[in-house]
Scaffold this motif. Structure first.
Motif, PDB file in Angstrom:
ATOM      1  N   ASP A  77      -5.396   4.958  -3.938  1.00 61.54           N
ATOM      2  CA  ASP A  77      -5.273   3.688  -4.655  1.00 61.54           C
ATOM      3  C   ASP A  77      -3.912   3.060  -4.401  1.00 61.54           C
ATOM      4  O   ASP A  77      -3.795   1.860  -4.145  1.00 61.54           O
ATOM      5  CB  ASP A  77      -5.486   3.880  -6.153  1.00 61.54           C
ATOM      6  CG  ASP A  77      -5.225   2.601  -6.924  1.00 61.54           C
ATOM      7  OD1 ASP A  77      -5.933   1.602  -6.681  1.00 61.54           O
ATOM      8  OD2 ASP A  77      -4.282   2.565  -7.732  1.00 61.54           O
ATOM      9  N   LEU A  78      -2.852   3.871  -4.464  1.00 58.80           N
ATOM     10  CA  LEU A  78      -1.518   3.342  -4.220  1.00 58.80           C
ATOM     11  C   LEU A  78      -1.357   2.899  -2.768  1.00 58.80           C
ATOM     12  O   LEU A  78      -0.675   1.909  -2.478  1.00 58.80           O
ATOM     13  CB  LEU A  78      -0.454   4.382  -4.586  1.00 58.80           C
ATOM     14  CG  LEU A  78       0.042   4.353  -6.045  1.00 58.80           C
ATOM     15  CD1 LEU A  78      -1.101   4.566  -7.023  1.00 58.80           C
ATOM     16  CD2 LEU A  78       1.106   5.428  -6.285  1.00 58.80           C
ATOM     17  N   ILE A  79      -1.974   3.630  -1.849  1.00 61.46           N
ATOM     18  CA  ILE A  79      -1.968   3.207  -0.447  1.00 61.46           C
ATOM     19  C   ILE A  79      -2.702   1.871  -0.300  1.00 61.46           C
ATOM     20  O   ILE A  79      -2.234   0.957   0.386  1.00 61.46           O
ATOM     21  CB  ILE A  79      -2.649   4.271   0.441  1.00 61.46           C
ATOM     22  CG1 ILE A  79      -1.834   5.566   0.443  1.00 61.46           C
ATOM     23  CG2 ILE A  79      -2.815   3.760   1.872  1.00 61.46           C
ATOM     24  CD1 ILE A  79      -2.528   6.727   1.151  1.00 61.46           C
ATOM     25  N   THR A  80      -3.842   1.757  -0.964  1.00 65.51           N
ATOM     26  CA  THR A  80      -4.662   0.551  -0.861  1.00 65.51           C
ATOM     27  C   THR A  80      -3.922  -0.674  -1.365  1.00 65.51           C
ATOM     28  O   THR A  80      -4.017  -1.761  -0.780  1.00 65.51           O
ATOM     29  CB  THR A  80      -5.977   0.740  -1.652  1.00 65.51           C
ATOM     30  OG1 THR A  80      -6.707   1.835  -1.102  1.00 65.51           O
ATOM     31  CG2 THR A  80      -6.847  -0.500  -1.593  1.00 65.51           C
ATOM     32  N   ARG A  81      -3.160  -0.530  -2.442  1.00 65.79           N
ATOM     33  CA  ARG A  81      -2.425  -1.667  -3.004  1.00 65.79           C
ATOM     34  C   ARG A  81      -1.569  -2.358  -1.938  1.00 65.79           C
ATOM     35  O   ARG A  81      -1.571  -3.582  -1.817  1.00 65.79           O
ATOM     36  CB  ARG A  81      -1.500  -1.208  -4.133  1.00 65.79           C
ATOM     37  CG  ARG A  81      -2.181  -0.722  -5.372  1.00 65.79           C
ATOM     38  CD  ARG A  81      -1.148  -0.426  -6.437  1.00 65.79           C
ATOM     39  NE  ARG A  81      -1.636   0.462  -7.481  1.00 65.79           N
ATOM     40  CZ  ARG A  81      -0.918   0.892  -8.500  1.00 65.79           C
ATOM     41  NH1 ARG A  81       0.352   0.515  -8.618  1.00 65.79           N
ATOM     42  NH2 ARG A  81      -1.437   1.698  -9.405  1.00 65.79           N
ATOM     43  N   GLY A  82      -0.817  -1.561  -1.189  1.00 64.04           N
ATOM     44  CA  GLY A  82       0.096  -2.130  -0.196  1.00 64.04           C
ATOM     45  C   GLY A  82      -0.520  -2.322   1.166  1.00 64.04           C
ATOM     46  O   GLY A  82       0.148  -2.770   2.099  1.00 64.04           O
ATOM     47  N   SER A  83      -1.798  -1.977   1.319  1.00 67.38           N
ATOM     48  CA  SER A  83      -2.477  -2.112   2.611  1.00 67.38           C
ATOM     49  C   SER A  83      -3.537  -3.203   2.549  1.00 67.38           C
ATOM     50  O   SER A  83      -4.697  -3.008   2.915  1.00 67.38           O
ATOM     51  CB  SER A  83      -3.105  -0.782   3.027  1.00 67.38           C
ATOM     52  OG  SER A  83      -2.112   0.200   3.220  1.00 67.38           O
ATOM     53  N   GLY A  84      -3.118  -4.354   2.034  1.00 69.02           N
ATOM     54  CA  GLY A  84      -3.976  -5.525   2.096  1.00 69.02           C
ATOM     55  C   GLY A  84      -4.672  -5.937   0.823  1.00 69.02           C
ATOM     56  O   GLY A  84      -5.474  -6.877   0.851  1.00 69.02           O
ATOM     57  N   PHE A  85      -4.391  -5.282  -0.322  1.00 69.51           N
ATOM     58  CA  PHE A  85      -5.152  -5.602  -1.528  1.00 69.51           C
ATOM     59  C   PHE A  85      -4.318  -6.186  -2.665  1.00 69.51           C
ATOM     60  O   PHE A  85      -4.835  -6.948  -3.468  1.00 69.51           O
ATOM     61  CB  PHE A  85      -5.895  -4.352  -2.025  1.00 69.51           C
ATOM     62  CG  PHE A  85      -7.075  -4.011  -1.178  1.00 69.51           C
ATOM     63  CD1 PHE A  85      -8.352  -4.377  -1.561  1.00 69.51           C
ATOM     64  CD2 PHE A  85      -6.925  -3.342   0.023  1.00 69.51           C
ATOM     65  CE1 PHE A  85      -9.456  -4.083  -0.775  1.00 69.51           C
ATOM     66  CE2 PHE A  85      -8.008  -3.034   0.820  1.00 69.51           C
ATOM     67  CZ  PHE A  85      -9.285  -3.412   0.432  1.00 69.51           C
ATOM     68  N   GLY A  86      -3.067  -5.811  -2.767  1.00 65.38           N
ATOM     69  CA  GLY A  86      -2.262  -6.305  -3.869  1.00 65.38           C
ATOM     70  C   GLY A  86      -2.344  -5.428  -5.104  1.00 65.38           C
ATOM     71  O   GLY A  86      -3.171  -4.502  -5.173  1.00 65.38           O
ATOM     72  N   TYR A  87      -1.512  -5.704  -6.090  1.00 63.17           N
ATOM     73  CA  TYR A  87      -1.377  -4.842  -7.259  1.00 63.17           C
ATOM     74  C   TYR A  87      -2.676  -4.737  -8.048  1.00 63.17           C
ATOM     75  O   TYR A  87      -3.079  -3.658  -8.479  1.00 63.17           O
ATOM     76  CB  TYR A  87      -0.258  -5.359  -8.162  1.00 63.17           C
ATOM     77  CG  TYR A  87       0.023  -4.472  -9.344  1.00 63.17           C
ATOM     78  CD1 TYR A  87       0.657  -3.250  -9.172  1.00 63.17           C
ATOM     79  CD2 TYR A  87      -0.357  -4.846 -10.632  1.00 63.17           C
ATOM     80  CE1 TYR A  87       0.914  -2.417 -10.248  1.00 63.17           C
ATOM     81  CE2 TYR A  87      -0.106  -4.018 -11.722  1.00 63.17           C
ATOM     82  CZ  TYR A  87       0.523  -2.810 -11.523  1.00 63.17           C
ATOM     83  OH  TYR A  87       0.767  -1.981 -12.597  1.00 63.17           O
TER      84      TYR A  87
END
Length: 574
Positions: A120-130
């Motif tokens: 989830d934390l990877i996903t936030r900064g890999s194109g999805f936002g907070y």
């Protein structure tokens, strides 16, 4: 700044944490919220896993992660796709599935182990936002309760066969049994996985090898099997048949998120442990699919053996407990064979369902806390996740397993491939996306269209294909539609937006370097102005609220997640 002056969301959290025995600081205190706060800190539900907690060696982390793939669902999946499509299509589908898992799992596993953050934390900064990654968290949480229900169903089948326990009661027992094992997080799970793995391997591998040696003709039956419960369905090898089989297998693509829930506890990578570190990451990360694919092939092999040799067993040839019972009975008394088959099923299902329950509780808690700014406790969502799984089991999901997994695969592929595409293409090839991961509130935009739009478009288009919206001819290829769109959309949208929506800020207000001399997250600690607890540097950010004398203050990402007023959030940089 006193706790009393902080807004309710942060203040409540601070009161919880202030009463706890801190694993990171050695401060000892007690209070009515101690238990809730302890699991808040030690499970690292919402944040970076600090070096002070990561005391396991690469081997222990890898074995713990691989212990979770002891599940027997692979046997059922292999059997189902083979019966539905024939051995040839099933084998090509399994190969396609394995290649996709390896290619997408590598970048995700590396980021998790290197930077000690979950998917989830990877996903936030890999194109999805907070907030954008809340969507994918729901996709992952769905994976955990779907497969919890599948594994629980298999355990209930074993309990019915061995102990004559009704299925409805078996569903309940197999679910409730898991809850106390998951309460204490990684510490308990690591011990459980390490100690049960040798027994599991012996009970699963030895009987299969015996069967192949004693009945070599079963190999020919397996290779010529064309599908159906009589082996005469006549399914020849075709691209459509391969994709239908691969679609069911690819529902497991989100398994990498559960592997990552362990890999984030990897020790720092240094010149001294470099080889062991990489071996553990590759084996327990994308390497899980090697074991998974083998189990799917074996599951189909055993199903074909039952269909060809035991006519009365054809209807249950896709149930792992019956598969292993048939092998055991070939060289031991029925009562002992039945006992061992049930023990194998129970061990296997406990090993995976503790991981399903643990990861699901993390995913739900993470999403709920971000949206509401309130931390209800991971245990609340542990029970919630298990309850959903029980409903699925009671609805007899095993009877429509292929359809459910094929549908779910479209969403899972869209998510995992989108994140992998952003890391591999946008970060490393195009260099549009920031290479170092970012997950802290205030540093990210609320929503980044690069990943968020990609998942919605890829997922929606592939689901429409699956439901025959674009005709029957293309329907088997819905997994390919999800995969291709999720691969190409992130770089297209990133280029179109010029990477504008990745970072809201490039400066977190802290002068201390984020990484040490080996590129690992540093273990330098800073005091959180809200909780009064020291957290490691990667978990901290400067507060927008100055101290009593105008000095700069710092706040942990966890406390910032609960800041309902937003007064601590740094302003955007132009």
């Amino acid at each position: 700044m006193s706790k009393e002056s902080v807004h309710d969301g942060v203040g409540e959290f601070a009161d919880q944490v202030g009463d706890v025995e801190k694993a990171e600081t050695g401060i000892v205190a007690t209070g009515p919220q101690a238990a809730a706060a302890r699991e808040t800190l030690e499970d690292y539900t919402l944040r970076f896993a600090p070096r002070s907690y990561r005391k396991w060696g690469p081997g222990v982390v890898a074995i713990s992660a691989l212990g979770g793939i002891a599940y027997l669902a692979d046997f059922a999946i292999g059997a189902n796709i083979g019966i539905a499509n024939g051995t040839g299509n099933a084998l090509w589908g399994i190969l396609f599935f394995a290649v996709v898992i390896v290619l997408t799992g590598y970048p995700l596993s590396y980021y998790a182990a290197r930077f000690n953050i979950d998917l989830d934390l990877i996903t936030r900064g890999s194109g999805f936002g907070y907030y954008g990654s809340v969507l994918t968290n729901v996709i992952f949480a769905s994976f955990t309760f779907i497969f919890f229900a599948l594994e629980g169903s298999i355990m209930a089948q074993g309990l019915k066969l061995g102990l004559s326990i009704p299925l409805w009661l078996g569903y309940l027992l197999s679910s409730v049994l898991i809850i106390p094992l998951v309460i204490y997080g990684m510490n308990t799970l690591a011990k459980l996985q390490v100690w049960t793995t040798p027994l599991w391997l012996i009970m699963m591998v030895a009987p299969f090898l015996y069967l192949v040696i004693k009945h070599p003709d079963a190999i020919g039956d397996f290779l010529s099997f064309s599908g159906g419960t009589d082996g005469q369905a006549g399914h020849g090898v075709s691209f459509a048949g391969t994709m239908l089989a691969a679609g069911v297998c690819l529902s497991l693509i989100a398994q990498i998120a559960e592997q990552i829930d362990y890999l984030r506890f990897m020790p720092p990578k240094t010149p001294e442990n470099n080889r062991k570190w990489w071996t553990a990451v590759l084996t327990a990360g994308p390497g899980w699919v090697i074991f998974g694919a083998i189990k799917q092939v074996v599951g189909l092999f055993l199903a074909v053996y039952l269909i060809m040799n035991f006519a009365d067993q054809a209807g249950v040839a896709n149930e792992p407990v019956h598969q292993f019972l048939a092998i055991y009975e070939d060289f031991m008394p029925h009562w002992l064979a039945l006992t061992l088959a049930v023990i194998l099923v129970v061990i296997s299902q406990v090993k995976i369902n503790v991981t399903n329950a643990y990861s699901g509780s993390l995913a739900w808690t993470n999403s709920f806390t971000r949206v509401t700014k309130t931390y209800p406790g991971r245990l609340v969502f542990l029970v919630f996740n298990v309850a959903i799984a029980i409903v699925l089991m009671e609805a007899n999901m095993f009877s429509f397993l292929n359809e459910l997994l094929n549908f779910y695969a479209n969403l899972a592929i869209a998510w995992i491939v989108t994140v992998a595409s952003d890391i591999a293409i946008n970060k490393y090839l195009l260099k549009i996306s920031p290479k170092e991961p970012e997950f802290r509130r205030g540093m990210l935009y609320n929503v980044n269209p690069v990943g968020f739009v990609s998942v919605i478009v890829a997922g929606a288009a592939s689901i429409m294909v699956y439901f025959h919206v674009f005709g029957d001819a293309i329907q088997p290829y819905s997994p390919l539609v999800a995969l291709v769109l999720a691969l190409v959309l992130p770089p297209i949208i990133a280029l179109a937006t010029k990477g504008k929506y990745y970072l809201r800020r490039t400066d977190d207000g802290i002068d201390i370097p984020m990484y040490d001399e080996h590129g690992n997250p540093t273990d330098v600690k800073l005091m959180c102005c809200v909780t009064g607890i020291e957290f490691e540097r990667p978990d901290m950010i400067a507060s927008a609220v100055p101290g009593p004398n105008g000095e700069k203050q710092y706040i942990s990402s966890l406390a910032l997640s609960c800041d309902k007023s937003g007064e601590h959030v740094l302003p955007a940089q132009s």
